[in-house]
Write an enzyme that holds these catalytic residues in place. Structure first.
Site, PDB file in Angstrom:
ATOM      1  N   HIS A 161       0.858  -1.189   0.000  1.00  0.00           N
ATOM      2  CA  HIS A 161       0.000   0.000   0.000  1.00  0.00           C
ATOM      3  C   HIS A 161       0.885   1.226   0.000  1.00  0.00           C
ATOM      4  O   HIS A 161       1.936   1.236   0.643  1.00  0.00           O
ATOM      5  CB  HIS A 161      -0.893   0.000   1.253  1.00  0.00           C
ATOM      6  CG  HIS A 161      -2.087   0.877   1.119  1.00  0.00           C
ATOM      7  ND1 HIS A 161      -2.030   2.240   1.336  1.00  0.00           N
ATOM      8  CD2 HIS A 161      -3.365   0.594   0.754  1.00  0.00           C
ATOM      9  CE1 HIS A 161      -3.226   2.747   1.136  1.00  0.00           C
ATOM     10  NE2 HIS A 161      -4.060   1.784   0.766  1.00  0.00           N
ATOM     11  N   ASP A 190      -7.870  -5.338   0.153  1.00  0.00           N
ATOM     12  CA  ASP A 190      -8.372  -6.250  -0.870  1.00  0.00           C
ATOM     13  C   ASP A 190      -8.017  -7.710  -0.607  1.00  0.00           C
ATOM     14  O   ASP A 190      -8.537  -8.602  -1.256  1.00  0.00           O
ATOM     15  CB  ASP A 190      -7.845  -5.841  -2.252  1.00  0.00           C
ATOM     16  CG  ASP A 190      -8.537  -4.602  -2.768  1.00  0.00           C
ATOM     17  OD1 ASP A 190      -9.723  -4.423  -2.442  1.00  0.00           O
ATOM     18  OD2 ASP A 190      -7.907  -3.811  -3.481  1.00  0.00           O
TER      19      ASP A 190
HETATM   20  N1  ACO Z   1       3.984  -7.671  -4.120  1.00  0.00           N
HETATM   21  C1  ACO Z   1       5.335  -7.658  -4.225  1.00  0.00           C
HETATM   22  N2  ACO Z   1       6.080  -6.543  -4.120  1.00  0.00           N
HETATM   23  C2  ACO Z   1       5.435  -5.404  -3.892  1.00  0.00           C
HETATM   24  C3  ACO Z   1       4.038  -5.344  -3.763  1.00  0.00           C
HETATM   25  C4  ACO Z   1       3.310  -6.525  -3.896  1.00  0.00           C
HETATM   26  N3  ACO Z   1       1.992  -6.557  -3.793  1.00  0.00           N
HETATM   27  N4  ACO Z   1       3.671  -4.070  -3.556  1.00  0.00           N
HETATM   28  C5  ACO Z   1       4.797  -3.354  -3.541  1.00  0.00           C
HETATM   29  N5  ACO Z   1       5.867  -4.159  -3.738  1.00  0.00           N
HETATM   30  C6  ACO Z   1       7.273  -3.755  -3.783  1.00  0.00           C
HETATM   31  C7  ACO Z   1       7.602  -3.201  -5.167  1.00  0.00           C
HETATM   32  O1  ACO Z   1       8.040  -4.190  -6.034  1.00  0.00           O
HETATM   33  C8  ACO Z   1       8.652  -2.184  -4.817  1.00  0.00           C
HETATM   34  O2  ACO Z   1       9.882  -2.887  -4.580  1.00  0.00           O
HETATM   35  P1  ACO Z   1      11.291  -2.205  -4.971  1.00  0.00           P
HETATM   36  O3  ACO Z   1      11.389  -0.987  -4.107  1.00  0.00           O
HETATM   37  O4  ACO Z   1      12.278  -3.252  -4.653  1.00  0.00           O
HETATM   38  O5  ACO Z   1      11.211  -1.873  -6.422  1.00  0.00           O
HETATM   39  C9  ACO Z   1       8.206  -1.624  -3.475  1.00  0.00           C
HETATM   40  O6  ACO Z   1       7.455  -2.668  -2.866  1.00  0.00           O
HETATM   41  C10 ACO Z   1       7.336  -0.388  -3.621  1.00  0.00           C
HETATM   42  O7  ACO Z   1       6.251  -0.712  -4.502  1.00  0.00           O
HETATM   43  P2  ACO Z   1       5.503   0.311  -5.431  1.00  0.00           P
HETATM   44  O8  ACO Z   1       4.732  -0.430  -6.444  1.00  0.00           O
HETATM   45  O9  ACO Z   1       6.480   1.345  -5.892  1.00  0.00           O
HETATM   46  O10 ACO Z   1       4.546   0.972  -4.361  1.00  0.00           O
HETATM   47  P3  ACO Z   1       3.370   1.965  -4.678  1.00  0.00           P
HETATM   48  O11 ACO Z   1       3.151   2.731  -3.446  1.00  0.00           O
HETATM   49  O12 ACO Z   1       3.618   2.709  -5.950  1.00  0.00           O
HETATM   50  O13 ACO Z   1       2.155   0.982  -4.991  1.00  0.00           O
HETATM   51  C11 ACO Z   1       0.395  -0.549  -4.726  1.00  0.00           C
HETATM   52  C12 ACO Z   1       1.183   0.610  -4.065  1.00  0.00           C
HETATM   53  C13 ACO Z   1      -0.062  -0.116  -6.131  1.00  0.00           C
HETATM   54  C14 ACO Z   1      -0.849  -0.819  -3.896  1.00  0.00           C
HETATM   55  C15 ACO Z   1       1.292  -1.786  -4.795  1.00  0.00           C
HETATM   56  O14 ACO Z   1       1.650  -2.197  -3.493  1.00  0.00           O
HETATM   57  C16 ACO Z   1       0.659  -2.925  -5.569  1.00  0.00           C
HETATM   58  O15 ACO Z   1       0.736  -2.955  -6.789  1.00  0.00           O
HETATM   59  N6  ACO Z   1       0.005  -3.912  -4.826  1.00  0.00           N
HETATM   60  C17 ACO Z   1      -0.666  -4.997  -5.483  1.00  0.00           C
HETATM   61  C18 ACO Z   1      -2.041  -4.552  -5.989  1.00  0.00           C
HETATM   62  C19 ACO Z   1      -3.023  -4.326  -4.860  1.00  0.00           C
HETATM   63  O16 ACO Z   1      -3.182  -5.135  -3.963  1.00  0.00           O
HETATM   64  N7  ACO Z   1      -3.722  -3.183  -4.937  1.00  0.00           N
HETATM   65  C20 ACO Z   1      -4.762  -2.803  -3.971  1.00  0.00           C
HETATM   66  C21 ACO Z   1      -4.296  -1.663  -3.115  1.00  0.00           C
HETATM   67  S1  ACO Z   1      -5.500  -1.231  -1.903  1.00  0.00           S
HETATM   68  C22 ACO Z   1      -6.657  -0.362  -2.800  1.00  0.00           C
HETATM   69  O17 ACO Z   1      -6.365   0.263  -3.786  1.00  0.00           O
HETATM   70  C23 ACO Z   1      -8.034  -0.403  -2.351  1.00  0.00           C
END
Ligand code: ACO
Length: 378
Positions: A261, A315
């Site tokens: 998140h 979620d």
């Molecule tokens: N699984 C594995 N690695 C992850 C995940 C995940 N679900 N989420 C974040 N990371 C890692 C990324 O790979 C990144 O690693 P790095 O720094 O080594 O490159 C780091 O954590 C930061 O991730 P970002 O994607 O840059 O974080 P951001 O804040 O932009 O994204 C998001 C947040 C979109 C929710 C992301 O965590 C994600 O894609 N999660 C999966 C989809 C999901 O569950 N979405 C629902 C969110 S809740 C809602 O919207 C109601």
């Protein structure tokens, strides 16, 4: 020339001031109008919470009763909206159907005196009342059935389950669904709320505001994740497969749906409550392997990724709860939209109170002064 600092995804950039909700991502705290989500989930109802979000205070008994009655009075859809829905392809995603229907309401209720409190009130009631009916109607119509008319004697949550399944739900299940709606009702300025606010800031009508937010919520990185979580648990298939699945995702930098998140760096408080609801449902309706797979997945992901602040988000367990409630997988995001309509409307109203059109800047990365090349010379 002004020098701007660029933050991808506007991370950490305050885009508004708001008194609707508050998140502390380090402590795992979520409050609606200052009240902890745990209190609202255990003591309030969705409609009471919606009132709190939109009007800023808990309603007294009479106010809540009036609000419920007004909503009951606006649940039905115009037959022309239903006729329009008959033309939608059955294979279309229900979020697209909902977006189209929300936008279409603007055709029928197109008064534009946006600053009139009576207009705002009416639009709030109409949208909260009709969004569930539109979701349930599309579900029945795409299966070749006529939509079921809403029932005035049922609560907001129970009526939706009734319209969806054509039978009155067990009050225990309706109550669990009502808590789910409360938990998803608002969450500060996330992507869909921001989208709603940008649209609202142009002073367009509220139906366009909600349609725009629905379209934004649909994406798999936002509300669409719950749907993906269930698909992922099905793919994993057994508890034994969880560890190799996670190791593979980590090795290949693949996102694990339902985790991570932008704001929470600990377990999302809503995920904790939803996990508890899932346990209650499994105790009542019988266990299935998906819950065990989910618990193991949470364990292995936190072992491998907690150092990055990756924990379950809202979620992760909601899909399990909806599945057990008999809600079809592709309705998880529309159900999220039913609930989040309360938060979007609260932000719409707040935006109108102190409006300035959103018009951010950009950092141009293109060229300048390029000659136009005639077609024959390219
Ligand atoms: N699984 C594995 N690695 C992850 C995940 C995940 N679900 N989420 C974040 N990371 C890692 C990324 O790979 C990144 O690693 P790095 O720094 O080594 O490159 C780091 O954590 C930061 O991730 P970002 O994607 O840059 O974080 P951001 O804040 O932009 O994204 C998001 C947040 C979109 C929710 C992301 O965590 C994600 O894609 N999660 C999966 C989809 C999901 O569950 N979405 C629902 C969110 S809740 C809602 O919207 C109601």
């Amino acid at each position: 020339m002004a020098v701007y600092e660029y933050h991808a995804g506007l991370e950490g950039v305050p885009a508004t001031q708001s008194s609707i909700s508050f998140v502390d991502g380090q402590k795992g705290l979520l409050e609606y109008r200052g009240i902890a989500i745990e209190h609202l989930a255990s003591k309030s109802t969705f409609l009471e919470t919606a009132y709190l979000l939109i009007w800023g205070e808990l309603p007294n008994r009479q106010e809540l009763q009036d609000f419920q009655q007004e909503i009951q009075g606006h649940r039905r859809l115009k037959y022309r909206v239903r006729d329009m829905m008959k033309c939608f392809p059955e294979s279309g995603h229900p979020m697209d159907a909902l977006q189209a229907c929300a936008a279409a309401l603007g055709l029928f209720y197109s008064r534009r005196e946006i600053s009139d409190p009576a207009y705002v009130h009416e639009a709030v009631v109409r949208l909260l009342a009709k969004v569930p009916t539109m979701v349930a109607a599309f579900q029945l119509m795409r299966n070749g059935n006529d939509p079921v008319q809403p029932r005035d004697d049922l609560s907001y949550a129970a009526n939706f389950l009734y319209m969806l399944n054509e039978r009155e739900p067990d009050p225990f299940l309706a109550n669990i669904f009502d808590v789910c709606l409360t938990l998803h009702a608002e969450h500060t300025i996330n992507a869909s709320t921001f989208s709603a606010m940008v649209t609202a800031s142009t002073l367009t009508d509220p139906y366009a505001v909600i349609a725009s937010a629905v379209g934004t919520l649909a994406g798999p990185l936002h509300g669409g994740a719950a749907e993906e979580v269930v698909g992922m648990l099905e793919t994993i298939g057994t508890v034994e497969n969880v560890r190799p699945f996670v190791e593979n995702c980590v090795a290949n930098k693949k996102k694990i749906m339902g985790f991570g998140h932008r704001v929470y760096k600990v377990k999302d408080p809503r995920a904790t409550i939803l996990q508890n609801l899932a346990e209650q449902l499994f105790d009542r309706l019988g266990q299935d392997r998906y819950y065990d797979i989910a618990v193991e997945l949470e364990k292995v992901v936190s072992e491998k990724m907690s150092y990055k602040g990756i924990y379950p988000n809202v979620d992760f367990y909601s899909g399990l709860v909806y599945r057990k409630l008999g809600i079809p997988t592709d309705l998880y995001t529309p159900v999220f939209a039913i609930s989040r309509t309360a938060g979007w409307l609260a932000h719409w109203k707040e935006q109108l109170g102190e409006n300035r059109i959103f018009r951010p800047t950009q950092i141009y990365t293109g060229l300048h002064g390029i000659d136009y090349v005639p077609m024959d010379d390219r």
